[in-house]
Design a protein around this motif. Structure first.
Motif, PDB file in Angstrom:
ATOM      1  N   SER A 123       0.830  -1.219   0.000  1.00  0.00           N
ATOM      2  CA  SER A 123       0.000   0.000   0.000  1.00  0.00           C
ATOM      3  C   SER A 123       0.859   1.262   0.000  1.00  0.00           C
ATOM      4  O   SER A 123       0.603   2.200  -0.765  1.00  0.00           O
ATOM      5  CB  SER A 123      -0.924   0.024   1.209  1.00  0.00           C
ATOM      6  N   THR A 124       1.874   1.288   0.838  1.00  0.00           N
ATOM      7  CA  THR A 124       2.773   2.454   0.901  1.00  0.00           C
ATOM      8  C   THR A 124       3.413   2.697  -0.457  1.00  0.00           C
ATOM      9  O   THR A 124       3.474   3.830  -0.941  1.00  0.00           O
ATOM     10  CB  THR A 124       3.901   2.180   1.930  1.00  0.00           C
ATOM     11  N   GLN A 125       3.901   1.633  -1.068  1.00  0.00           N
ATOM     12  CA  GLN A 125       4.610   1.775  -2.344  1.00  0.00           C
ATOM     13  C   GLN A 125       3.669   2.202  -3.463  1.00  0.00           C
ATOM     14  O   GLN A 125       4.066   2.939  -4.365  1.00  0.00           O
ATOM     15  CB  GLN A 125       5.322   0.457  -2.702  1.00  0.00           C
ATOM     16  N   ILE A 126       2.423   1.747  -3.398  1.00  0.00           N
ATOM     17  CA  ILE A 126       1.460   2.130  -4.435  1.00  0.00           C
ATOM     18  C   ILE A 126       1.234   3.639  -4.408  1.00  0.00           C
ATOM     19  O   ILE A 126       1.106   4.285  -5.448  1.00  0.00           O
ATOM     20  CB  ILE A 126       0.159   1.315  -4.283  1.00  0.00           C
ATOM     21  N   GLY A 127       1.230   4.223  -3.216  1.00  0.00           N
ATOM     22  CA  GLY A 127       1.110   5.681  -3.096  1.00  0.00           C
ATOM     23  C   GLY A 127       2.241   6.380  -3.847  1.00  0.00           C
ATOM     24  O   GLY A 127       2.005   7.317  -4.618  1.00  0.00           O
ATOM     25  N   TYR A 128       3.474   5.893  -3.676  1.00  0.00           N
ATOM     26  CA  TYR A 128       4.627   6.496  -4.379  1.00  0.00           C
ATOM     27  C   TYR A 128       4.503   6.326  -5.897  1.00  0.00           C
ATOM     28  O   TYR A 128       4.809   7.238  -6.668  1.00  0.00           O
ATOM     29  CB  TYR A 128       5.938   5.841  -3.927  1.00  0.00           C
ATOM     30  N   MET A 129       4.060   5.114  -6.311  1.00  0.00           N
ATOM     31  CA  MET A 129       3.954   4.847  -7.752  1.00  0.00           C
ATOM     32  C   MET A 129       2.903   5.752  -8.387  1.00  0.00           C
ATOM     33  O   MET A 129       3.103   6.293  -9.472  1.00  0.00           O
ATOM     34  CB  MET A 129       3.573   3.368  -7.977  1.00  0.00           C
ATOM     35  N   LYS A 130       1.809   5.912  -7.663  1.00  0.00           N
ATOM     36  CA  LYS A 130       0.719   6.761  -8.171  1.00  0.00           C
ATOM     37  C   LYS A 130       1.241   8.190  -8.365  1.00  0.00           C
ATOM     38  O   LYS A 130       1.020   8.806  -9.415  1.00  0.00           O
ATOM     39  CB  LYS A 130      -0.427   6.741  -7.162  1.00  0.00           C
ATOM     40  N   ASP A 131       1.953   8.706  -7.367  1.00  0.00           N
ATOM     41  CA  ASP A 131       2.500  10.072  -7.452  1.00  0.00           C
ATOM     42  C   ASP A 131       3.470  10.188  -8.624  1.00  0.00           C
ATOM     43  O   ASP A 131       3.464  11.175  -9.349  1.00  0.00           O
ATOM     44  CB  ASP A 131       3.245  10.442  -6.156  1.00  0.00           C
ATOM     45  N   PHE A 132       4.300   9.163  -8.787  1.00  0.00           N
ATOM     46  CA  PHE A 132       5.288   9.205  -9.875  1.00  0.00           C
ATOM     47  C   PHE A 132       4.590   9.350 -11.227  1.00  0.00           C
ATOM     48  O   PHE A 132       4.916  10.237 -12.017  1.00  0.00           O
ATOM     49  CB  PHE A 132       6.162   7.940  -9.852  1.00  0.00           C
ATOM     50  N   PHE A 133       3.618   8.474 -11.486  1.00  0.00           N
ATOM     51  CA  PHE A 133       2.943   8.519 -12.795  1.00  0.00           C
ATOM     52  C   PHE A 133       2.172   9.825 -12.980  1.00  0.00           C
ATOM     53  O   PHE A 133       2.168  10.402 -14.065  1.00  0.00           O
ATOM     54  CB  PHE A 133       2.003   7.312 -12.953  1.00  0.00           C
ATOM     55  N   ALA A 134       1.526  10.293 -11.919  1.00  0.00           N
ATOM     56  CA  ALA A 134       0.775  11.546 -12.018  1.00  0.00           C
ATOM     57  C   ALA A 134       1.730  12.701 -12.353  1.00  0.00           C
ATOM     58  O   ALA A 134       1.434  13.529 -13.221  1.00  0.00           O
ATOM     59  CB  ALA A 134       0.035  11.807 -10.714  1.00  0.00           C
ATOM     60  N   ASN A 135       2.912  12.720 -11.707  1.00  0.00           N
ATOM     61  CA  ASN A 135       3.898  13.777 -11.989  1.00  0.00           C
ATOM     62  C   ASN A 135       4.420  13.716 -13.419  1.00  0.00           C
ATOM     63  O   ASN A 135       4.825  14.727 -13.985  1.00  0.00           O
ATOM     64  CB  ASN A 135       5.085  13.690 -11.015  1.00  0.00           C
ATOM     65  N   GLU A 136       4.434  12.502 -13.972  1.00  0.00           N
ATOM     66  CA  GLU A 136       4.892  12.338 -15.363  1.00  0.00           C
ATOM     67  C   GLU A 136       3.788  12.677 -16.359  1.00  0.00           C
ATOM     68  O   GLU A 136       3.980  12.551 -17.564  1.00  0.00           O
ATOM     69  CB  GLU A 136       5.350  10.884 -15.597  1.00  0.00           C
ATOM     70  N   GLY A 137       2.604  13.039 -15.839  1.00  0.00           N
ATOM     71  CA  GLY A 137       1.508  13.459 -16.729  1.00  0.00           C
ATOM     72  C   GLY A 137       0.565  12.350 -17.159  1.00  0.00           C
ATOM     73  O   GLY A 137      -0.275  12.553 -18.038  1.00  0.00           O
ATOM     74  N   TYR A 138       0.686  11.163 -16.535  1.00  0.00           N
ATOM     75  CA  TYR A 138      -0.225  10.064 -16.895  1.00  0.00           C
ATOM     76  C   TYR A 138      -1.497  10.146 -16.062  1.00  0.00           C
ATOM     77  O   TYR A 138      -1.463  10.611 -14.918  1.00  0.00           O
ATOM     78  CB  TYR A 138       0.428   8.703 -16.602  1.00  0.00           C
ATOM     79  N   GLU A 139      -2.589   9.668 -16.649  1.00  0.00           N
ATOM     80  CA  GLU A 139      -3.806   9.478 -15.847  1.00  0.00           C
ATOM     81  C   GLU A 139      -3.682   8.114 -15.182  1.00  0.00           C
ATOM     82  O   GLU A 139      -3.421   7.104 -15.858  1.00  0.00           O
ATOM     83  CB  GLU A 139      -5.030   9.511 -16.750  1.00  0.00           C
ATOM     84  N   VAL A 140      -3.876   8.078 -13.864  1.00  0.00           N
ATOM     85  CA  VAL A 140      -3.628   6.842 -13.118  1.00  0.00           C
ATOM     86  C   VAL A 140      -4.893   6.373 -12.402  1.00  0.00           C
ATOM     87  O   VAL A 140      -5.610   7.171 -11.805  1.00  0.00           O
ATOM     88  CB  VAL A 140      -2.550   7.064 -12.025  1.00  0.00           C
ATOM     89  N   VAL A 141      -5.118   5.069 -12.459  1.00  0.00           N
ATOM     90  CA  VAL A 141      -6.197   4.457 -11.695  1.00  0.00           C
ATOM     91  C   VAL A 141      -5.566   3.412 -10.780  1.00  0.00           C
ATOM     92  O   VAL A 141      -4.752   2.611 -11.231  1.00  0.00           O
ATOM     93  CB  VAL A 141      -7.224   3.776 -12.639  1.00  0.00           C
ATOM     94  N   VAL A 142      -5.942   3.439  -9.498  1.00  0.00           N
ATOM     95  CA  VAL A 142      -5.420   2.456  -8.544  1.00  0.00           C
ATOM     96  C   VAL A 142      -6.589   1.627  -8.026  1.00  0.00           C
ATOM     97  O   VAL A 142      -7.644   2.180  -7.716  1.00  0.00           O
ATOM     98  CB  VAL A 142      -4.731   3.166  -7.350  1.00  0.00           C
ATOM     99  N   ALA A 143      -6.419   0.319  -7.956  1.00  0.00           N
ATOM    100  CA  ALA A 143      -7.481  -0.520  -7.378  1.00  0.00           C
ATOM    101  C   ALA A 143      -6.864  -1.657  -6.582  1.00  0.00           C
ATOM    102  O   ALA A 143      -5.760  -2.106  -6.887  1.00  0.00           O
ATOM    103  CB  ALA A 143      -8.376  -1.072  -8.476  1.00  0.00           C
ATOM    104  N   ARG A 144      -7.587  -2.095  -5.556  1.00  0.00           N
ATOM    105  CA  ARG A 144      -7.079  -3.213  -4.760  1.00  0.00           C
ATOM    106  C   ARG A 144      -7.930  -4.449  -4.987  1.00  0.00           C
ATOM    107  O   ARG A 144      -9.107  -4.362  -5.338  1.00  0.00           O
ATOM    108  CB  ARG A 144      -7.105  -2.863  -3.277  1.00  0.00           C
ATOM    109  N   GLU A 145      -7.287  -5.604  -4.756  1.00  0.00           N
ATOM    110  CA  GLU A 145      -7.999  -6.866  -4.880  1.00  0.00           C
ATOM    111  C   GLU A 145      -7.873  -7.661  -3.589  1.00  0.00           C
ATOM    112  O   GLU A 145      -6.806  -7.644  -2.969  1.00  0.00           O
ATOM    113  CB  GLU A 145      -7.380  -7.700  -5.995  1.00  0.00           C
ATOM    114  N   PRO A 146      -8.877  -8.428  -3.182  1.00  0.00           N
ATOM    115  CA  PRO A 146     -10.195  -8.395  -3.786  1.00  0.00           C
ATOM    116  C   PRO A 146     -10.903  -7.109  -3.395  1.00  0.00           C
ATOM    117  O   PRO A 146     -10.720  -6.625  -2.282  1.00  0.00           O
ATOM    118  CB  PRO A 146     -10.890  -9.628  -3.172  1.00  0.00           C
ATOM    119  N   GLY A 147     -11.677  -6.544  -4.303  1.00  0.00           N
ATOM    120  CA  GLY A 147     -12.410  -5.313  -4.002  1.00  0.00           C
ATOM    121  C   GLY A 147     -12.414  -4.373  -5.185  1.00  0.00           C
ATOM    122  O   GLY A 147     -12.298  -4.791  -6.331  1.00  0.00           O
TER     123      GLY A 147
END
Ligand code: TMP
Length: 204
Positions: A16-40
């Motif tokens: 979970s912690t690392q996903i937060g960093y990855m999300k920020d990285f892609f957003a800063n690079e200008g990508y649209e990012v979707v994050v989802a967890r499984e199951p759920g």
């Protein structure tokens, strides 16, 4: 087409912690990012998650368990993952089909090929571009979890099960070296973050 990255590893590996960093990285690079967890990740899939993790359901059959994870996943693919990929977005998954391959296929003993075959129907053509495997000895992850909250139905499986999970991920990473990158998750949060981002930058 977008890009699908999954993060995998034993319980308590720090996804979970690392996903937060990855999300920020892609957003800063200008990508649209979707994050989802499984199951759920959808209303229906979250209801299935509740059934799967409820400690009232300790007598759940392993095959029923495999189908419930696959059903939650099919709904998530339909509602969230496929539309996001079709729209060219980056999708970051907190667990995906490899969790079923390891937990149900290897640790429960149902077989990796069987699990992929069952899940193929629900994946509906969606393929993973990159999987980050956070490698951690099982006792380390579980003791982290114990200190955070009450154990759920899956976490309550014995040490033997969780050892099989940790070992199962290593087996799977060896089987698919072109897709799965293993990272040592015993390092500090920042070091793990830097290792993950280096892999992603290389891939981009
Ligand atoms: P989480 O704690 O990462 O949210 O995951 C919930 C639990 O479900 C965790 O113990 C791993 C397990 N799991 C499976 O056994 N099979 C699966 O396909 C998935 C996605 C999770």
């Amino acid at each position: 087409m977008g890009f699908l990255i999954s993060l995998e590893g034993p319980d308590g590996c720090g996804k979970s912690t690392q996903i937060g960093y990855m999300k920020d990285f892609f957003a800063n690079e200008g990508y649209e990012v979707v994050v989802a967890r499984e199951p759920g990740g959808t209303k229906i899939s979250e209801k299935i998650r509740d059934i799967l993790l409820d400690t009232d359901n300790m007598d759940m059959d392993y095959r029923a368990e495999m189908f419930l994870y696959a059903a939650a996943r099919a709904q998530l693919v339909h509602e969230v993952i496929k539309p996001a990929l079709d729209a060219g977005k980056v999708v970051i998954m907190d667990r995906f089909v490899d969790s079923s391959a390891v937990y149900q296929g290897i640790a429960r003993g149902l077989g990796v090929d069987t699990v992929y075959e069952i899940n193929d129907i629900g994946l509906n053509g969606v393929a993973i571009d990159l999987t980050i495997h956070l490698d951690l000895p099982p006792d380390v992850g579980l003791s982290r979890k114990k200190s955070q909250h009450e154990m759920d139905r899956m976490e309550l499986n014995g040490d033997d099960f969780h050892s099989k999970v940790a070992e199962g991920y290593r087996e799977l990473a060896a089987k698919f070296p072109e897709r799965i990158v293993t990272i040592d998750a015993t390092k500090s949060v920042e070091e793990v973050r830097d290792d993950i981002l280096e892999v992603i930058k290389r891939m981009l």
